[in-house]
Design an enzyme around this catalytic site. Structure first.
Site, PDB file in Angstrom:
ATOM      1  N   LYS A   4       0.829  -1.210   0.000  1.00 22.75           N
ATOM      2  CA  LYS A   4       0.000   0.000   0.000  1.00 22.75           C
ATOM      3  C   LYS A   4       0.858   1.252   0.000  1.00 22.75           C
ATOM      4  O   LYS A   4       0.499   2.271  -0.597  1.00 22.75           O
ATOM      5  CB  LYS A   4      -0.956  -0.014   1.193  1.00 22.75           C
ATOM      6  CG  LYS A   4      -2.112  -1.002   1.057  1.00 22.75           C
ATOM      7  CD  LYS A   4      -3.059  -0.917   2.224  1.00 22.75           C
ATOM      8  CE  LYS A   4      -4.335  -1.719   1.964  1.00 22.75           C
ATOM      9  NZ  LYS A   4      -4.102  -3.123   1.676  1.00 22.75           N
ATOM     10  N   ARG A  24      -7.124  -8.002  -9.013  1.00 21.02           N
ATOM     11  CA  ARG A  24      -7.874  -9.241  -9.194  1.00 21.02           C
ATOM     12  C   ARG A  24      -9.334  -8.896  -9.434  1.00 21.02           C
ATOM     13  O   ARG A  24      -9.719  -7.732  -9.390  1.00 21.02           O
ATOM     14  CB  ARG A  24      -7.754 -10.119  -7.943  1.00 21.02           C
ATOM     15  CG  ARG A  24      -8.162  -9.383  -6.667  1.00 21.02           C
ATOM     16  CD  ARG A  24      -8.157 -10.274  -5.448  1.00 21.02           C
ATOM     17  NE  ARG A  24      -8.265  -9.553  -4.202  1.00 21.02           N
ATOM     18  CZ  ARG A  24      -9.378  -9.055  -3.685  1.00 21.02           C
ATOM     19  NH1 ARG A  24     -10.513  -9.193  -4.353  1.00 21.02           N
ATOM     20  NH2 ARG A  24      -9.383  -8.414  -2.545  1.00 21.02           N
ATOM     21  N   GLU A  54      -3.096   6.643   7.752  1.00 27.57           N
ATOM     22  CA  GLU A  54      -3.806   7.626   6.940  1.00 27.57           C
ATOM     23  C   GLU A  54      -4.775   8.421   7.801  1.00 27.57           C
ATOM     24  O   GLU A  54      -5.287   7.907   8.805  1.00 27.57           O
ATOM     25  CB  GLU A  54      -4.610   6.944   5.819  1.00 27.57           C
ATOM     26  CG  GLU A  54      -3.770   6.334   4.734  1.00 27.57           C
ATOM     27  CD  GLU A  54      -4.605   5.696   3.647  1.00 27.57           C
ATOM     28  OE1 GLU A  54      -5.809   5.473   3.885  1.00 27.57           O
ATOM     29  OE2 GLU A  54      -4.062   5.422   2.570  1.00 27.57           O
TER      30      GLU A  54
END
Length: 673
Positions: A116, A292, A200
């Protein structure tokens, strides 16, 4: 196009891929673990190969075993589904080394989005808007804490290698930071083998809107519109819809172009999902890219008319995308509700067990059910507890929502606790109908969704009593036919007694309460009964055909399905208003004065089958009410057991790493005087 593919997954996604491949004339190979020997995907495939033990680390996560299965059966390509090895760059590389096509993006794209932190850097360089946060390599807890303090609480801790809500914690103040960080790192290490974290800024009222993208090997790219996935628990989606409510064409285009920009920045191929946080003011921020197919892809298929699994196979075989952007249009509205084996009233704790009875809604052009289980299957502690995906479509949101709530009322599943009733009450509540969505929806509207259970009615008890009498008749009639002595008085079911009313008495136990129902055979009208329930007399008649019963009770006509599982009966009424208004009862046995209670006072028991992850205090240590004592893990989720009162831990009965059976005593606990 491939001649044969292997599906390196299980459950509903494996079944879905097998069915699409069959439609395309492609043969399929399934892989299975010990726990999945008799699973639906195994029976559907042309071939099946056993690859190891029940735990995913011994089977579905073993790269060598999956590759060997493909080589052994001559499969030219491997479809990874979602989860397990679907975003594993090493697996993608292993496929290439053995000249097997990986049906997904190239290794470089998986690696780019696998972290990430790295993904944020790539997206920032590509001009995709980002949420403020710390994505650095220095993982010193003080560095992470300082970054959180600087950006201001609340913040969100996220595993850089994570997904599906694993290794993620909201932190609302500095005092919570250390415990939350330790839990997130521990969960991430257990799930992904990597405890690297990012931090975050946590937006308090965002919507979770994601864009479905598709790219081919010829540099073509399209987006297939958006899905709103805001309604979540444990940071995992449970109801998704497409298109997103309130989406303007300008915002859709901007988010779609940003998603394609993100995909092209990593030379993407195949199906992918770019996830954004959409703020109240229309600003949107890149969250992550899933390299995916997503669990919620059916809602996109329902509104676009495209088969995304077929697209995957065609793109992986080198064909160009079937459509250009100008050819794609939105038709109607779709919802997906994820049916889980879990207890919403107990913090959505996963459960395991056997599906004793299963009668889902009838599928049609409006209703679709993707599942990998049938009645009698076990929901295992080893895998995700999702049972099925209920997908509905109609011309607009209101009509589609009506179909969703109706289908949830009709979804009949007995033998274990599920979230079906919860999903119905969520979808039926006023804020959801008004599309007042954000990622804190469940917490914000908790009182509306978690309403009190409906009171047990006299009608329900009468229905149960009538069923028991009709069931006796049905069994005796079958016995009469089998014995060939139709005139024998021993088969009479009228409860005839000399000089007494023809009646039967049943003691029904519903939860902890026992109710007496008296069924009197009405001699004046054949086929009619008088039911005495709670001092009320009701007149009834009915016909039973296997599990289906047509009844008339005091002029109310309806159909009911009754499922018998173990010692319990579940009654599903055709006119029930709520999905969780199904009555479950058992016929109470006489109290013979035997006390089987055992002295469990002062102990704490396991809420589920699982594995002991960590013991957080020492024996003999004094604790306060609410202090965390230990952590268990089951079905990919952690559960923290906390002190029920001020007291002292005496003894732990399990060590970290040991398997624990649900209901087992975990520790001895002494409450302070």
């Amino acid at each position: 196009m491939f001649d044969k593919i292997l599906i390196a997954n299980r459950g509903e996604i494996a079944c879905r891929v097998i069915r699409t491949a069959r439609k395309m004339g492609v043969r399929t190979v399934a892989v299975y673990s010990d726990a999945d020997q008799n699973a639906l995907h195994v029976s559907l495939a042309d071939e099946a190969v056993h690859i190891g033990g029940s735990a995913s680390r011994d089977s579905y996560l073993c790269v060598d075993k999956v590759i060997n299965a493909a080589l052994k059966t001559g499969a030219q390509a491997i479809h990874p589904g979602y989860g397990f090895l679907s975003e594993n760059a090493a697996f993608c590389d292993a496929c290439a080394q053995h000249n097997i096509t990986f049906i997904g993006p190239p290794k470089s794209a998986i690696e780019a989005m696998g972290s990430k932190s790295a993904a944020k850097q790539i997206m920032g360089d590509a001009g995709v808007p980002l949420v403020p946060g710390y994505h650095g390599e220095d993982q010193d807890p003080q560095v992470l804490r300082n970054a959180s303090n600087d950006m201001g609480y609340p913040v969100l801790l996220k595993a850089t290698a994570g997904g599906g809500g694993k290794g993620m914690r909201q932190v609302w103040s500095e005092s919570e930071f250390d415990e939350a960080l330790a839990a997130a790192k521990r969960e991430s290490l257990n799930a992904f083998g990597d405890d690297t974290m990012l931090v975050e800024k946590y937006l308090t009222q965002p919507r979770h809107v994601e864009i479905q993208v598709f790219c081919d090997q010829h540099k073509n790219a399209v987006y297939l519109f958006e899905r709103d996935c805001s309604v979540q628990r444990r940071h995992q989606k449970i109801i998704e819809e497409a298109p997103a409510p309130g989406m303007t064409e300008a915002l859709r285009s901007a988010m779609g172009e940003a998603a394609i920009q993100a995909a092209q920045a990593i030379d993407y191929e195949g199906a992918g999902t770019v996830e954004f946080l959409l703020d109240e003011d229309g600003s949107f921020y890149f969250m992550e890219m899933n390299t995916r197919l997503q669990v919620e892809h059916p809602v996109t298929e329902m509104i676009s008319g495209q088969d995304l699994v077929e697209w995957q196979l065609r793109v992986a075989s080198g064909e160009p995308l079937p459509c250009q952007q100008k050819d794609l249009t939105i038709n109607g509205h779709a919802f997906e509700a994820r049916i889980y084996a879990e207890d919403p009233s107990n913090d959505f704790l996963p459960v395991s067990g056997r599906i004793a009875y299963l009668n889902p809604p009838k599928e049609s052009e409006y209703v679709r059910i993707d599942t990998g289980v049938v009645a009698g299957d076990e929901v295992s502690v080893f895998y995700d507890p999702m049972i099925a995906k209920l997908v509905v479509w109609d011309e607009d949101r209101d009509r589609a929502l009506s179909r969703l709530t109706k289908a949830l009322r009709e979804y009949q599943l007995a033998g274990m606790t599920t979230n079906i009733g919860f999903l119905h009450d969520l979808a039926a509540c006023k804020p959801f109908r008004a599309a007042e969505l954000d990622t804190g929806f469940i917490e914000k509207h908790h009182a509306l969704i978690f309403r009190p259970m409906p009171e047990l009615s006299t009608f329900d008890l009468a229905l149960a009593g009538l069923y028991l009498v009709l069931s006796q008749q049905q069994q005796n009639e079958q016995h009469r036919l089998n014995r060939g002595d139709a005139t024998s008085p021993w088969h009479d079911t009228s409860a005839w007694r000399s000089g007494e009313p023809n009646q039967q008495s049943f003691h029904l136990q519903v939860e902890e309460t026992e109710h007496r129902v008296v069924v009197i055979h009405d001699s004046s009208e054949s086929g009619f009964y008088q039911l005495l329930v709670n001092d009320q007399v009701l007149k009834a008649q009915g016909q039973l055909n296997n599990h289906e019963m047509a009844v008339n009770i005091d002029g109310v006509q309806l159909t009911a399905h009754v499922a018998q599982h173990d010692e319990f009966y579940s009654v599903y009424r055709s006119n029930q208003v709520h999905a969780d208004s199904t009555m479950q009862f058992k016929v109470a046995t006489p109290d013979l004065g035997i006390d089987d209670a055992h002295g469990a006072a002062g102990s704490l028991t396991a809420p589920m089958n699982g594995t002991m992850v960590a013991l957080l205090v020492e024996p003999g240590q004094s604790v306060k009410k609410g202090d965390a004592l230990l952590v268990m893990e089951a079905m990919k989720m952690e559960h923290t057991v906390k002190a029920p009162a001020d007291g002292q831990v005496d003894t732990f009965f399990y060590k970290a790493g040991e398997l624990v059976e649900g209901g087992s005593e975990l520790l001895a606990f002494n409450v302070s005087e």
